[in-house]
Design a protein around this motif. Structure first.
Motif, short mmCIF file in Angstrom:
data_model
loop_
_atom_site.label_atom_id
_atom_site.label_comp_id
_atom_site.label_asym_id
_atom_site.label_seq_id
_atom_site.Cartn_x
_atom_site.Cartn_y
_atom_site.Cartn_z
N THR A 157 14.45 72.74 58.89
CA THR A 157 15.03 71.40 59.04
C THR A 157 13.94 70.39 58.76
O THR A 157 12.82 70.53 59.27
CB THR A 157 15.58 71.18 60.47
N ILE A 158 14.23 69.39 57.95
CA ILE A 158 13.24 68.39 57.59
C ILE A 158 13.74 67.01 57.97
O ILE A 158 14.85 66.61 57.60
CB ILE A 158 12.95 68.41 56.07
N VAL A 159 12.92 66.28 58.72
CA VAL A 159 13.21 64.89 59.06
C VAL A 159 12.43 64.00 58.09
O VAL A 159 11.21 64.09 57.99
CB VAL A 159 12.80 64.57 60.51
N MET A 160 13.18 63.17 57.36
CA MET A 160 12.57 62.30 56.35
C MET A 160 12.83 60.84 56.73
O MET A 160 13.94 60.50 57.14
CB MET A 160 13.11 62.61 54.96
N PRO A 161 11.84 59.97 56.60
CA PRO A 161 12.05 58.55 56.93
C PRO A 161 13.13 57.92 56.06
O PRO A 161 13.31 58.31 54.89
CB PRO A 161 10.68 57.92 56.66
N GLU A 162 13.84 56.96 56.63
CA GLU A 162 14.80 56.21 55.84
C GLU A 162 14.07 55.48 54.72
O GLU A 162 12.99 54.95 54.91
CB GLU A 162 15.55 55.21 56.73
N GLY A 163 14.65 55.48 53.54
CA GLY A 163 14.01 54.87 52.40
C GLY A 163 13.18 55.83 51.57
O GLY A 163 12.59 55.43 50.56
N THR A 164 13.12 57.10 51.99
CA THR A 164 12.43 58.10 51.17
C THR A 164 13.10 58.18 49.80
O THR A 164 14.33 58.19 49.72
CB THR A 164 12.49 59.49 51.85
N PRO A 165 12.33 58.21 48.69
CA PRO A 165 12.96 58.28 47.37
C PRO A 165 13.96 59.42 47.27
O PRO A 165 13.73 60.53 47.75
CB PRO A 165 11.76 58.51 46.44
N PHE A 166 15.09 59.13 46.63
CA PHE A 166 16.19 60.09 46.58
C PHE A 166 15.76 61.40 45.91
O PHE A 166 16.23 62.47 46.30
CB PHE A 166 17.38 59.49 45.82
N ASN A 167 14.87 61.32 44.92
CA ASN A 167 14.47 62.55 44.24
C ASN A 167 13.79 63.52 45.21
O ASN A 167 13.93 64.73 45.09
CB ASN A 167 13.55 62.25 43.06
N LYS A 168 13.06 62.98 46.22
CA LYS A 168 12.38 63.85 47.18
C LYS A 168 13.38 64.44 48.17
O LYS A 168 13.25 65.61 48.57
CB LYS A 168 11.30 63.07 47.91
N ILE A 169 14.39 63.66 48.56
CA ILE A 169 15.42 64.19 49.45
C ILE A 169 16.19 65.30 48.74
O ILE A 169 16.39 66.39 49.29
CB ILE A 169 16.38 63.07 49.89
N LYS A 170 16.60 65.04 47.51
CA LYS A 170 17.38 66.03 46.76
C LYS A 170 16.57 67.30 46.52
O LYS A 170 17.09 68.41 46.66
CB LYS A 170 17.83 65.43 45.42
N ALA A 171 15.29 67.13 46.17
CA ALA A 171 14.45 68.30 45.92
C ALA A 171 14.30 69.14 47.18
O ALA A 171 14.34 70.38 47.13
CB ALA A 171 13.08 67.87 45.41
#
Length: 403
Positions: free
Chosen positions: A96-110
């Motif tokens: 499970t990965i918690v990512m800050p809001e506003g993280t670039p979409f390409n990094k979330i998708k990857a």
């Protein structure tokens, strides 16, 4: 556990077969432009296109069977997230990965593509950590910290072992700093391998926590940085202690300088790099006299830059170089003016990219028009020649570059 040279060597042996021995290449064009001997460690060609997969794998390999069965959780703006997700999935561990809001979409998708469950929370890494720790305690997950862990830092330190094996005569190694795990691990490994080698840290001026402690100045936390991978307000104290004892200097770069450096890596060396290595190149450019006569290694620590951001960065870089320029004319509103302007520009060897013909706004008199012509030229000198020719033909114009 303490971060030691032996731990880094043991970690290198453990992760060697599942990581890429990334190239160490001469930066031929940049070396000629800058007048120094610059070499690049291409961690942007690592699994997940960043060095972070080294530390993530190192930590995952230390988990007990019970911890592997329960799963892991991490907090990251992108590169650590992808490293954990990739190797956890490869090893059959849920992540499970918690990512800050506003993280670039390409990094979330990857990160999702690598098999992780992604939760967005907080406005930055520091805002997301406590949420991640609470979720880890609630669900019985093992928290894999991106930098405040000697095993993770040991994984990152393996970069230095490879650099000095590939280029034993390096005099200086420039390393981007966020939470300090990469430079702490690399400094311990490098100083043990070659005590005379100089380690230099690079930070974004907007996130200069380590520089503030190292150089005894106030911090300048203010706004978003292109180097979001090193946008950390609270580096690990253990890493800061190692930096204090092993690192020669810590320099910072402005956002404009980081942007220029990312463009330089792309245009001169054909390398896609994110903002963190841009900060590394920027501090080198800011202190060229220091690097004269030295063989300098720079860690291109990641290449995960958002494609839309990269496209804008390229266009802005072309504008700065004068290769794309907007010419704004005040012309008499009579037939044939645009044709004459286009002919002069074409005969000079430039291309017209865009034309905007403005009559309705009141910035010019009723019988005049404002004409914006965006041109593509060879460089700023070529633009200057075109502007001179146009003015010699009687045209009144201004440019964004101030010519």
């Amino acid at each position: 556990m303490t971060l030691t040279p032996d731990l880094i060597r043991q970690t290198h042996d453990a992760i060697r077969d599942a990581t890429i021995l990334t190239p160490m290449v001469p930066a031929t064009r940049l070396s000629l432009q800058l007048g120094i001997d610059l070499h690049l460690k291409l961690e942007n060609r690592q699994h997940t296109n960043a060095f972070k997969s080294r530390g993530a794998l190192a930590k995952l390999l230390t988990l007990t069977d019970a911890q592997k069965k329960a799963g892991v959780i991490a907090c990251s703006a992108g590169n650590h997230a992808q490293g954990v997700a990739y190797h956890a999935t490869r090893l059959g561990i849920a992540s499970t990965i918690v990512m800050p809001e506003g993280t670039p979409f390409n990094k979330i998708k990857a990160t999702q593509t690598f098999g992780a469950t992604v939760i967005t929370h907080g406005v930055g890494f520091d805002d997301s950590v406590q949420f991640t720790l609470d979720r880890a305690a609630r669900d019985g997950l093992t928290f894999i910290h991106p930098f405040d862990d000697p095993v993770v830092a040991a994984g990152q330190g393996t970069v230095a072992l490879e650099m000095l094996a590939q280029a034993p005569d390096l005099d200086s190694i420039v390393v981007p700093i966020g939470g300090g795990g990469l430079i702490a691990g690399m400094a311990v490994a490098a100083k043990d391998t070659k005590p005379a080698v100089e380690i230099i840290g690079a930070q974004a001026e907007l996130f200069d926590a380590v520089s503030a402690q190292f150089n005894n100045h106030p911090t300048h936390f203010n706004g978003a940085s292109l180097a979001e991978g090193i946008a950390v307000k609270a580096p690990a104290p253990a890493n800061v202690d190692i930096i204090a004892s092993h690192v020669a200097r810590v320099d910072t770069a402005t956002e404009a300088q980081i942007e220029d450096a990312v463009f330089d890596l792309l245009s001169a060396e054909k390398l896609v790099a994110e903002g963190a290595p841009g900060a590394g190149l920027a501090v080198i450019k800011n202190n060229l006299a220091h690097y004269q006569g030295k063989k300098v290694g720079l860690v291109v620590c990641g290449g995960n830059i958002d494609s839309r951001l990269l496209s804008t960065l390229i266009l802005r870089g072309l504008v700065r170089d004068g290769r794309i320029t907007r010419l704004t004319f005040e012309i008499d509103d009579t037939p044939g003016q645009l044709a004459t302007i286009s002919r002069i520009i074409g005969e000079a060897g430039a291309n017209v990219v865009e034309v905007i013909h403005q009559r309705m706004m009141q910035s010019v008199s009723l019988k005049q028009a404002e004409l914006e012509v965006v041109i593509e030229a060879r460089d700023i000198g070529h633009v200057e020649d075109i502007v001179t020719t146009l003015r010699d033909q009687g045209f009144r114009l201004r440019t964004d570059s101030g010519l």
